[in-house]
Design an enzyme around this catalytic site. Structure first.
Site, PDB file in Angstrom:
ATOM      1  N   HIS A  88       0.817  -1.199   0.000  1.00 11.29           N
ATOM      2  CA  HIS A  88       0.000   0.000   0.000  1.00 11.29           C
ATOM      3  C   HIS A  88       0.862   1.264   0.000  1.00 11.29           C
ATOM      4  O   HIS A  88       0.536   2.257  -0.670  1.00 11.29           O
ATOM      5  CB  HIS A  88      -0.928  -0.029   1.228  1.00 11.29           C
ATOM      6  CG  HIS A  88      -1.713   1.216   1.425  1.00 11.29           C
ATOM      7  ND1 HIS A  88      -1.572   2.020   2.527  1.00 11.29           N
ATOM      8  CD2 HIS A  88      -2.663   1.806   0.651  1.00 11.29           C
ATOM      9  CE1 HIS A  88      -2.396   3.051   2.437  1.00 11.29           C
ATOM     10  NE2 HIS A  88      -3.069   2.946   1.317  1.00 11.29           N
ATOM     11  N   GLU A  91       1.983   1.875  -3.443  1.00  8.95           N
ATOM     12  CA  GLU A  91       0.871   2.412  -4.245  1.00  8.95           C
ATOM     13  C   GLU A  91       0.830   3.937  -4.135  1.00  8.95           C
ATOM     14  O   GLU A  91       0.682   4.645  -5.137  1.00  8.95           O
ATOM     15  CB  GLU A  91      -0.446   1.806  -3.775  1.00  8.95           C
ATOM     16  CG  GLU A  91      -1.678   2.360  -4.477  1.00  8.95           C
ATOM     17  CD  GLU A  91      -2.856   2.519  -3.557  1.00  8.95           C
ATOM     18  OE1 GLU A  91      -3.439   3.615  -3.532  1.00  8.95           O
ATOM     19  OE2 GLU A  91      -3.191   1.552  -2.844  1.00  8.95           O
TER      20      GLU A  91
END
Length: 498
Positions: A88, A91
């Site tokens: 994450h 990302e």
């Protein structure tokens, strides 16, 4: 990254006349593009670039727009121990610039050209998308290809973004009682498998993530031969292929991408239970989770029957749970069952409910357990199965109307062990489900006593909350980031969280 979760559908498709299909197939083969063998839902076209990047195209010429998605076969369950949240984190960092684009310039360019972009991370995949006018597609493809291998990171960029993620966790997990409870339930359900680890990561491990951690993860997993390009909208494969070769086709594949081998979840025994009392909670709620087969693992022959069962038990105002607990007994304000079959490893099935004002959680729990016992004892009826299949097939008819829905369906499927053919065959497989299969699937999951139960309770001594109550327990979300907000159905199951 950003908004709210929903589940996905893949459904509905027209037929082609045999002569037209034959002619189209010959044209596609001459262009080096594989024609779909059984086009019943989205009628996709597929091809693979020389560097190994898979491409799926779903033509929808209703408007001159496209949804462009790049899906990477890596998610939080692929992280190394002690590095939770790195998928994450990366990302977020993918928006921080390359040698060609300054930090934030990617999204500003998309917006300046009338488009919308975002990204999301799940347990099994990470995806990036742009919805934009057809004549701007090459622009976003070139930018997406650039950051696939050209990301530039320094501590000056990564460390402030790490603080952003810590604040995201505080807002969306630490300050959300239902999210905190689910975060405690997940490792009780998955005692060894990484599905028990929060996708956003544990706070103390987020704090320890470094620039080098992000670069190492990026260099291993972000490559054309570990990605799937899915484009839906006003374009054909013959039109897209030259653009894909011009942009993504120039990228070199990465050697030795690690296989997605994960620890095997051991058998668990006995029911486990946890309750959380919090001043933000105004209405009690109850949840129970089971490990369940997915499309890819764990008695996967039950996956389609479990979707029919979910619709029987929780598919609207006439479903068993709503009619019994909300309408007839009036002990609950809501009652639902959900099933998530789209996972690289095991899926989950759950029940949830909230009692009426002044009601007790114990009464709701007993009512739900009685409905499960009735299901296991008497089974479902042939009429219920037919009605559920009709409802699912009806939803399928409308799925193609969505611009992003088809792209989401194929990306999610192909990053979790399914194929284009599996997506297209979904209506036939649902139609073939029998009463006996639904009853067998129900017993395979719901008869097990190794479930976990979570209860969210209000603090009786808490003062009134000026900002309103915390949300009740419901279907848990299974990733952090954006998810399309106009999709129908429940067919490709694993959800996406804010």
């Amino acid at each position: 990254m950003r908004t709210h979760p929903v589940t996905l559908a893949r459904r509905g498709a027209g037929r082609r006349l045999r002569a037209l299909a034959t002619g189209a197939a010959l044209c596609l083969l001459s262009a080096g593009i594989a024609a779909p063998a059984m086009a019943r839902v989205y009628e996709p076209e597929t091809f693979t670039l020389s560097n190994g990047m898979q491409v799926v195209v779903i033509n929808n010429p209703r408007a001159p727009v496209v949804s462009h998605m790049v899906w990477y076969k890596v998610g939080s369950a692929d992280e190394h121990a002690g590095k939770s949240g790195i998928a994450h984190y990366l990302e977020h960092l993918m928006f921080k610039g390359t040698s060609k684009l300054k930090p934030g310039e990617f999204s500003r360019t998309v917006a300046r050209n009338g488009g919308r972009d975002n990204a999301f991370t799940s347990t099994d995949y990470t995806a990036y998308f742009e919805n934009i006018a057809r004549d701007r597609l090459e622009l976003v493809m070139s930018m997406e290809a650039d950051r696939m291998t050209g990301l530039k990171l320094t501590d000056a960029i990564t460390l402030p973004e790490r603080d952003v993620i810590k604040e995201e966790r505080r807002q969306r997990t630490d300050n959300n009682p239902s999210a905190r409870l689910y975060e405690q339930l997940a490792p009780l359900l998955f005692v060894h498998h990484p599905y028990g680890t929060p996708i956003i990561g544990w706070m103390h491990e987020i704090q320890g993530l470094t620039t080098q951690d992000a670069l190492d993860f990026y260099k291993i997993h972000y490559a054309p031969n570990n990605a799937i390009l899915v484009v839906a909208g006003d374009i054909t494969a013959a039109q897209l292929k030259p653009l894909a070769e011009k942009t993504y086709g120039k990228l070199k594949p990465v050697k030795d991408i690690p296989p997605r081998v994960r620890v095997t979840e051991p058998p668990t025994e006995g029911a486990r239970r946890i309750s959380l009392t919090d001043a933000q909670v105004r209405q009690p709620s109850w949840m129970r989770l089971w490990k369940a087969p997915s499309y890819s693992e764990g008695g996967k022959q039950h996956a389609y029957a479990l979707q029919v069962l979910e619709t029987i038990m929780s598919g609207g105002a006439t479903s068993r749970l709503y009619k019994s607990l909300v309408v007839d007994q009036r002990v609950a304000t809501s009652a639902s069952m959900w099933y998530e079959p789209t996972a690289l490893n095991l899926g989950t099935m759950g029940l949830s409910a909230s009692p009426v004002a002044g009601g007790k959680v114990e009464v709701v729990e007993q009512a739900l357990e009685a409905e499960v016992a009735k299901l296991l004892k008497d089974g479902v009826t042939a009429q219920e199965v037919e009605n559920a299949k009709t409802r699912l097939k009806r939803d399928a008819i409308f799925a193609r109307d969505s611009l992003q829905g088809p792209a989401y369906a194929f990306g999610q499927a192909m990053t979790t062990g399914q194929t284009v053919e599996d997506v297209e065959a979904w209506p036939d497989r649902i139609a073939a489900v029998t009463v006996e299969q639904v009853n067998a699937a129900a017993r395979a999951v719901l008869a097990q006593d190794n479930h976990v139960t979570g209860i969210l309770l209000p603090d009786p001594n808490a003062p009134p909350m000026p900002g309103g109550a915390a949300p009740a327990l419901g279907k848990p979300t299974m990733s952090t980031g954006y998810s399309p907000d106009s999709l129908i159905g429940d067919m490709l199951g694993r959800e996406v969280t804010p």
